[in-house]
Scaffold this active site. Sequence first.
Site, PDB file in Angstrom:
ATOM      1  N   ASN A   9      -7.814  25.142  -0.198  1.00  0.00           N
ATOM      2  CA  ASN A   9      -8.064  23.939  -1.002  1.00  0.00           C
ATOM      3  C   ASN A   9      -7.469  24.167  -2.385  1.00  0.00           C
ATOM      4  OD1 ASN A   9      -9.052  21.745  -2.383  1.00  0.00           O
ATOM      5  ND2 ASN A   9     -11.205  22.430  -2.378  1.00  0.00           N
ATOM      6  N   LYS A  11      -7.177  22.136  -4.734  1.00  0.00           N
ATOM      7  CA  LYS A  11      -7.795  21.288  -5.776  1.00  0.00           C
ATOM      8  C   LYS A  11      -6.674  20.629  -6.601  1.00  0.00           C
ATOM      9  CE  LYS A  11     -11.828  24.196  -5.518  1.00  0.00           C
ATOM     10  NZ  LYS A  11     -13.044  24.694  -6.136  1.00  0.00           N
ATOM     11  N   HIS A  90     -16.825  17.388  -0.977  1.00  0.00           N
ATOM     12  CA  HIS A  90     -16.775  18.609  -1.790  1.00  0.00           C
ATOM     13  C   HIS A  90     -17.702  18.426  -2.992  1.00  0.00           C
ATOM     14  CE1 HIS A  90     -15.372  21.776  -4.389  1.00  0.00           C
ATOM     15  NE2 HIS A  90     -14.815  22.335  -3.332  1.00  0.00           N
ATOM     16  N   GLU A  92     -17.405  19.148  -5.972  1.00  0.00           N
ATOM     17  CA  GLU A  92     -16.762  18.628  -7.190  1.00  0.00           C
ATOM     18  C   GLU A  92     -16.624  17.120  -7.123  1.00  0.00           C
ATOM     19  OE1 GLU A  92     -13.385  21.258  -7.064  1.00  0.00           O
ATOM     20  OE2 GLU A  92     -14.725  22.943  -7.482  1.00  0.00           O
ATOM     21  N   GLU A 160     -20.797  25.534   1.246  1.00  0.00           N
ATOM     22  CA  GLU A 160     -20.282  25.987  -0.045  1.00  0.00           C
ATOM     23  C   GLU A 160     -21.403  25.927  -1.083  1.00  0.00           C
ATOM     24  OE1 GLU A 160     -15.786  25.705  -0.383  1.00  0.00           O
ATOM     25  OE2 GLU A 160     -16.543  23.758  -0.973  1.00  0.00           O
ATOM     26  N   GLY A 166     -15.831  28.984  -7.476  1.00  0.00           N
ATOM     27  CA  GLY A 166     -15.053  29.227  -8.683  1.00  0.00           C
ATOM     28  C   GLY A 166     -15.694  30.180  -9.662  1.00  0.00           C
ATOM     29  N   SER A 205     -15.713  31.425  -3.719  1.00  0.00           N
ATOM     30  CA  SER A 205     -15.195  32.712  -4.190  1.00  0.00           C
ATOM     31  C   SER A 205     -14.782  33.651  -3.051  1.00  0.00           C
ATOM     32  CB  SER A 205     -16.204  33.393  -5.135  1.00  0.00           C
ATOM     33  OG  SER A 205     -16.395  32.599  -6.293  1.00  0.00           O
TER      34      SER A 205
END
Length: 247
Positions: A9, A11, A90, A92, A160, A166, A205
Amino acid sequence: MTTRLVIANWKMNGDLALIDAMAQAYPQGSKVDVVVVPPSLYVAALLAAAKNRFQVGLQDIGQHQGGAHTGELAATMAAELGVAAVIVGHSERRSDNAEDDAVVAVKAHRALEAGLMPVICVGESIEERQAGQAEARVRAQVQAQAENLVGGRAVAIAYEPIWAIGTGASASAEEAVAMHRAIRHALEQIAPDHADGIRILYGGSVNAENAAGLFAHVEIEGVLVGGASLDTDQFAAIIRAAEAAQG
Ligand code: PGA
């Protein structure tokens, strides 16, 4: 054994140079499934570079089938180009765009009706984990996708934990395995006839150092890789770790 699935991904990162690098670095004939997910502007260039050696996905999809929705993309358009998968829900997007479970379910449905594999992201916040609510939160997110899980079409669930994305602080393999088992149990209750075909991925991560330790567990049927997927050497190492676990 389930074929492991490794998803990159990117992003809001990457460029034409990264597409070239990915095409050079990607090994021929992998025995695991690999999907690379660039920003949607780069999908056509990545599809051309992939030459069917890996699949290409989208990071999101519109809720509508088409029409007057400026800036949105339809799942049917992605399918026409040869896109194979779509990440939906996701964290985010859930936080930046206020997407709730109902919106995520509509997007997963759009992906399925266009013949794309939705990769449905679920995961708890650090506050929820500290309050002992992680499993309940994730089970509720999976339950909200029930209609998309019962049809027997290709679907993946990506666990996740938000606190691991991250941050460099991956969940431990034990934490991931425990949640994957809870998700598997939920899937068996929701879709007893099809649960076996739904792969459960871990994301947060994942890198070249911790991938083998995650893949050592059969419950971890794939990974969704953010930051480390931008480094072609690291991403190739993660694919090798998946292949080694595949046997
Ligand atoms: P990360 O991102 O690997 O950079 O933690 C994973 C993701 O958000 O999918």
